[in-house]
Design a protein around this motif. Structure first.
Motif, PDB file in Angstrom:
ATOM      1  N   ARG A  18      28.794  44.590  52.363  1.00 50.28           N
ATOM      2  CA  ARG A  18      30.096  44.200  52.189  1.00 50.28           C
ATOM      3  C   ARG A  18      30.558  43.079  51.434  1.00 50.28           C
ATOM      4  NH1 ARG A  18      34.867  42.792  55.168  1.00 50.28           N
ATOM      5  NH2 ARG A  18      36.593  44.185  54.763  1.00 50.28           N
ATOM      6  N   SER A  19      29.826  42.068  52.090  1.00 52.25           N
ATOM      7  CA  SER A  19      30.152  40.687  51.483  1.00 52.25           C
ATOM      8  C   SER A  19      29.948  40.658  50.049  1.00 52.25           C
ATOM      9  CB  SER A  19      29.308  39.596  52.033  1.00 52.25           C
ATOM     10  OG  SER A  19      29.603  39.361  53.296  1.00 52.25           O
ATOM     11  N   GLY A  20      28.802  41.256  49.513  1.00 49.18           N
ATOM     12  CA  GLY A  20      28.314  41.405  48.012  1.00 49.18           C
ATOM     13  C   GLY A  20      29.510  42.235  47.289  1.00 49.18           C
ATOM     14  N   TYR A  21      29.944  43.012  47.930  1.00 50.33           N
ATOM     15  CA  TYR A  21      31.060  43.903  47.175  1.00 50.33           C
ATOM     16  C   TYR A  21      32.380  43.212  46.916  1.00 50.33           C
ATOM     17  CZ  TYR A  21      33.730  48.116  45.662  1.00 50.33           C
ATOM     18  OH  TYR A  21      34.531  48.808  44.977  1.00 50.33           O
ATOM     19  N   LEU A  22      32.589  42.541  48.379  1.00 44.86           N
ATOM     20  CA  LEU A  22      33.896  41.851  48.131  1.00 44.86           C
ATOM     21  C   LEU A  22      33.828  40.535  47.270  1.00 44.86           C
ATOM     22  CD1 LEU A  22      35.170  42.001  51.978  1.00 44.86           C
ATOM     23  CD2 LEU A  22      35.810  43.575  49.820  1.00 44.86           C
ATOM     24  N   ALA A  23      32.686  39.923  47.217  1.00 43.03           N
ATOM     25  CA  ALA A  23      32.448  38.957  46.383  1.00 43.03           C
ATOM     26  C   ALA A  23      32.259  39.548  44.810  1.00 43.03           C
ATOM     27  CB  ALA A  23      31.019  38.133  46.398  1.00 43.03           C
ATOM     28  N   MET A  24      31.708  40.425  44.568  1.00 41.60           N
ATOM     29  CA  MET A  24      31.911  40.969  43.195  1.00 41.60           C
ATOM     30  C   MET A  24      33.608  41.263  42.807  1.00 41.60           C
ATOM     31  SD  MET A  24      30.477  41.546  40.386  1.00 41.60           S
ATOM     32  CE  MET A  24      28.925  41.680  40.775  1.00 41.60           C
ATOM     33  N   LEU A  25      34.055  41.699  43.755  1.00 38.84           N
ATOM     34  CA  LEU A  25      35.628  41.954  43.316  1.00 38.84           C
ATOM     35  C   LEU A  25      36.132  40.688  42.797  1.00 38.84           C
ATOM     36  CD1 LEU A  25      36.599  44.868  46.011  1.00 38.84           C
ATOM     37  CD2 LEU A  25      36.127  45.026  43.534  1.00 38.84           C
ATOM     38  N   GLU A  26      35.935  39.433  43.877  1.00 35.65           N
ATOM     39  CA  GLU A  26      36.534  38.192  43.550  1.00 35.65           C
ATOM     40  C   GLU A  26      35.935  37.769  42.129  1.00 35.65           C
ATOM     41  OE1 GLU A  26      38.801  36.284  45.020  1.00 35.65           O
ATOM     42  OE2 GLU A  26      39.041  37.602  46.558  1.00 35.65           O
ATOM     43  N   LEU A  27      34.782  37.853  41.871  1.00 41.10           N
ATOM     44  CA  LEU A  27      34.067  37.474  40.501  1.00 41.10           C
ATOM     45  C   LEU A  27      34.898  38.391  39.337  1.00 41.10           C
ATOM     46  CD1 LEU A  27      30.589  37.129  41.214  1.00 41.10           C
ATOM     47  CD2 LEU A  27      32.198  35.391  40.751  1.00 41.10           C
ATOM     48  N   ARG A  28      35.155  39.617  39.454  1.00 38.72           N
ATOM     49  CA  ARG A  28      35.959  40.301  38.656  1.00 38.72           C
ATOM     50  C   ARG A  28      37.193  39.871  38.337  1.00 38.72           C
ATOM     51  NH1 ARG A  28      34.639  46.429  38.056  1.00 38.72           N
ATOM     52  NH2 ARG A  28      32.427  46.532  38.109  1.00 38.72           N
ATOM     53  N   LEU A  29      38.117  39.595  39.187  1.00 39.16           N
ATOM     54  CA  LEU A  29      39.191  38.996  39.184  1.00 39.16           C
ATOM     55  C   LEU A  29      39.233  37.658  38.505  1.00 39.16           C
ATOM     56  CD1 LEU A  29      41.100  39.658  42.583  1.00 39.16           C
ATOM     57  CD2 LEU A  29      41.369  40.633  40.409  1.00 39.16           C
ATOM     58  N   GLU A  30      38.288  36.779  38.833  1.00 35.29           N
ATOM     59  CA  GLU A  30      38.082  35.375  38.197  1.00 35.29           C
ATOM     60  C   GLU A  30      37.699  35.706  36.941  1.00 35.29           C
ATOM     61  OE1 GLU A  30      38.195  31.339  38.460  1.00 35.29           O
ATOM     62  OE2 GLU A  30      38.865  32.722  39.849  1.00 35.29           O
TER      63      GLU A  30
END
Length: 191
Positions: free
Chosen positions: A100-112
């Motif tokens: 889950r942390s990896g997926y949520l971090a990827m969402l943050e990276l996509r926004l960034e």
């Protein structure tokens, strides 16, 4: 620039946890150092700047989310069918839920990435590469559907994962298996 690969990996893993918990604005060298339990200033010895940290974090997420080849071999033992695709999609949901942390971090990276062209280029390359590899795998395994149906399945499952991991109460866990089966059944033709 420091060259201890184990320490670099630990720092990038810490960055993933910080991104997942605090978002891109909370991702600082100091926050990564604290998460990794290392002295303040350690991260700045391993990453040229914040962009470098973001880019390396994106690469590490893909490594963490890639299934073990032996698990893939076991999963692919049944005959190719729509039912097997359903089981593979359920497995995907389980794997991503575990990471889950990896997926949520990827969402943050996509926004960034919408604000950082270099990060966007890196994510475009990585996501496109992973997608192309998934398409190859699907067809090499003889799984049902054409390229368009695979794309629709990919996009639908991306939406299921987004809902499940960001708003878990909006999509009850009990309905998840049924939803995955419904997505696959509606997208892929029977054999």
């Amino acid at each position: 620039m420091a060259r201890n690969p184990e320490r670099r990996t630990a720092l990038v893993d810490a960055a993933i946890e910080v991104l997942a918990r605090e978002g891109a604005r909370g991702l600082t060298f100091r926050a990564v150092d604290a998460q990794a339990g290392v002295p303040v200033g350690t991260s700045s010895n391993y990453f040229a700047d914040r962009d470098d940290l973001l880019t390396q974090t994106a690469g590490r997420i893909h490594v963490r989310m890639t299934p073990d080849p032996e698990q893939v071999d076991r999963a692919m033992r049944p005959e190719p069918s729509r039912e097997l695709v359903t089981e593979l999609m359920r497995w995907l949901v389980q794997r991503v839920s575990t990471e889950r942390s990896g997926y949520l971090a990827m969402l943050e990276l996509r926004l960034e990435a919408t604000r950082r062209p270099a990060l966007r280029a890196e994510l475009d390359r990585a996501i496109r590469g992973a997608y192309d590899e998934s398409v190859r795998f699907h067809f090499d395994a003889g799984l049902p559907g054409d390229e368009d149906s695979f794309l629709v399945l990919y996009l639908a499952m991306t939406g299921v994962l987004l809902e499940h991991l960001t708003l878990p109460d909006a999509l009850p866990e009990a309905d998840l298996d049924r939803l995955v089966e419904s997505v696959v059944t509606r997208v892929l033709p029977p054999r």
